[in-house]
Enzyme design. Structure first.
Site, PDB file in Angstrom:
ATOM      1  N   ILE A  79       0.870  -1.178   0.000  1.00 29.61           N
ATOM      2  CA  ILE A  79       0.000   0.000   0.000  1.00 29.61           C
ATOM      3  C   ILE A  79       0.902   1.221   0.000  1.00 29.61           C
ATOM      4  O   ILE A  79       1.926   1.227   0.695  1.00 29.61           O
ATOM      5  CB  ILE A  79      -0.971   0.009   1.204  1.00 29.61           C
ATOM      6  CG1 ILE A  79      -1.890   1.235   1.142  1.00 29.61           C
ATOM      7  CG2 ILE A  79      -0.233  -0.043   2.524  1.00 29.61           C
ATOM      8  CD1 ILE A  79      -3.047   1.185   2.149  1.00 29.61           C
ATOM      9  N   ALA A  80       0.574   2.201  -0.806  1.00 27.47           N
ATOM     10  CA  ALA A  80       1.368   3.436  -0.817  1.00 27.47           C
ATOM     11  C   ALA A  80       0.504   4.604  -1.264  1.00 27.47           C
ATOM     12  O   ALA A  80      -0.376   4.455  -2.105  1.00 27.47           O
ATOM     13  CB  ALA A  80       2.578   3.298  -1.733  1.00 27.47           C
ATOM     14  N   GLU A 113       1.760  -7.767   6.394  1.00 32.03           N
ATOM     15  CA  GLU A 113       3.030  -7.920   7.083  1.00 32.03           C
ATOM     16  C   GLU A 113       3.787  -6.607   6.966  1.00 32.03           C
ATOM     17  O   GLU A 113       3.843  -6.033   5.869  1.00 32.03           O
ATOM     18  CB  GLU A 113       3.833  -9.048   6.443  1.00 32.03           C
ATOM     19  CG  GLU A 113       4.823  -9.655   7.378  1.00 32.03           C
ATOM     20  CD  GLU A 113       5.189 -11.054   6.911  1.00 32.03           C
ATOM     21  OE1 GLU A 113       4.916 -12.003   7.651  1.00 32.03           O
ATOM     22  OE2 GLU A 113       5.756 -11.167   5.821  1.00 32.03           O
ATOM     23  N   TYR A 124      -2.736   1.272  10.590  1.00 32.14           N
ATOM     24  CA  TYR A 124      -3.273  -0.087  10.756  1.00 32.14           C
ATOM     25  C   TYR A 124      -3.986  -0.220  12.105  1.00 32.14           C
ATOM     26  O   TYR A 124      -5.048  -0.822  12.205  1.00 32.14           O
ATOM     27  CB  TYR A 124      -2.154  -1.126  10.652  1.00 32.14           C
ATOM     28  CG  TYR A 124      -1.393  -1.083   9.335  1.00 32.14           C
ATOM     29  CD1 TYR A 124      -2.056  -0.785   8.143  1.00 32.14           C
ATOM     30  CD2 TYR A 124      -0.028  -1.342   9.276  1.00 32.14           C
ATOM     31  CE1 TYR A 124      -1.369  -0.737   6.939  1.00 32.14           C
ATOM     32  CE2 TYR A 124       0.659  -1.307   8.068  1.00 32.14           C
ATOM     33  CZ  TYR A 124      -0.012  -0.989   6.916  1.00 32.14           C
ATOM     34  OH  TYR A 124       0.668  -0.946   5.733  1.00 32.14           O
TER      35      TYR A 124
END
Ligand SMILES: CC(C)(COP(=O)(O)OP(=O)(O)OC[C@H]1O[C@@H](n2cnc3c(N)ncnc32)[C@H](O)[C@@H]1OP(=O)(O)O)[C@@H](O)C(=O)NCCC(=O)NCCS
Length: 156
Positions: A79-80, A113, A124
């Site tokens: 994800i970015a 991860e 998160y």
């Protein structure tokens, strides 16, 4: 990813990839790694513009999430968000879209991860991911440091 329009979206993903990941951590994928993943039926890409709108074929990419589905679960691979558009909720938006898509595919849990120390942990944690495991010294940075990998899970 065949048409020119889809290639343009992939160009945008690779631009965010180049700007978004610190080379120290060797996390960015190559274009071939991304297209190989997306060539598999289990590979999924979500792309948003700076307003958080989902992009399919056109538009300027501000962030993306790449995932792999398996029976009953989905793994967030990458994800970015472009550094110019961070801290505006796009990361949370990508995770919300991913959770909805994964659920629609029959997923019940989302995994990811993360290298220890990544500030992404705040995102998160806020979404509700829970740490469930640690792999000791799983990553090696460019300058030779070893970092643990932490596995997180979210019931969706
Ligand atoms: C992780 C990432 C996708 C978050 O995107 P974002 O659009 O900024 O996320 P949001 O605006 O929805 O939420 C940001 C939250 O996480 C925190 N955060 C995330 N990344 C951060 C960073 N690099 N530095 C400081 N805080 C960060 C913010 O402070 C914010 O928390 P808060 O709401 O408690 O203040 C983005 O920082 C990024 O692209 N990082 C580089 C790539 C990466 O490490 N990806 C994860 C591993 S694959």
């Amino acid at each position: 990813m065949a048409s020119l329009a889809e290639e343009a979206v992939l160009d945008g993903v690779m631009r965010v990839m180049a700007r978004g990941f610190d080379p120290e951590y060797n996390e960015a994928w190559t274009r071939k790694q991304v297209t190989d993943m997306l060539a598999m039926p289990s590979g999924h890409l979500i792309v948003v513009d700076r307003e958080g709108r989902r992009l399919a074929r056109h538009g300027r990419v501000a962030g993306f999430a790449l995932s792999r589905a398996a029976p009953g679960e989905e793994e967030l691979l990458l994800i970015a968000v472009d550094p110019a558009h961070r801290e505006a909720g796009l990361g949370a938006r990508l995770l919300a879209l991913l959770a909805a898509d994964a659920r629609a595919r029959g997923g019940e849990r989302l995994f990811l991860e993360m290298r220890e120390g990544n500030p992404a942990v705040r995102l998160y944690d806020r979404i509700g991911f829970v740490p469930i495991g640690r792999r000791k010294e799983y990553y090696r940075t460019r300058s030779g440091h070893k970092l643990d990998a932490i596995t997180f899970a979210l019931t969706i």
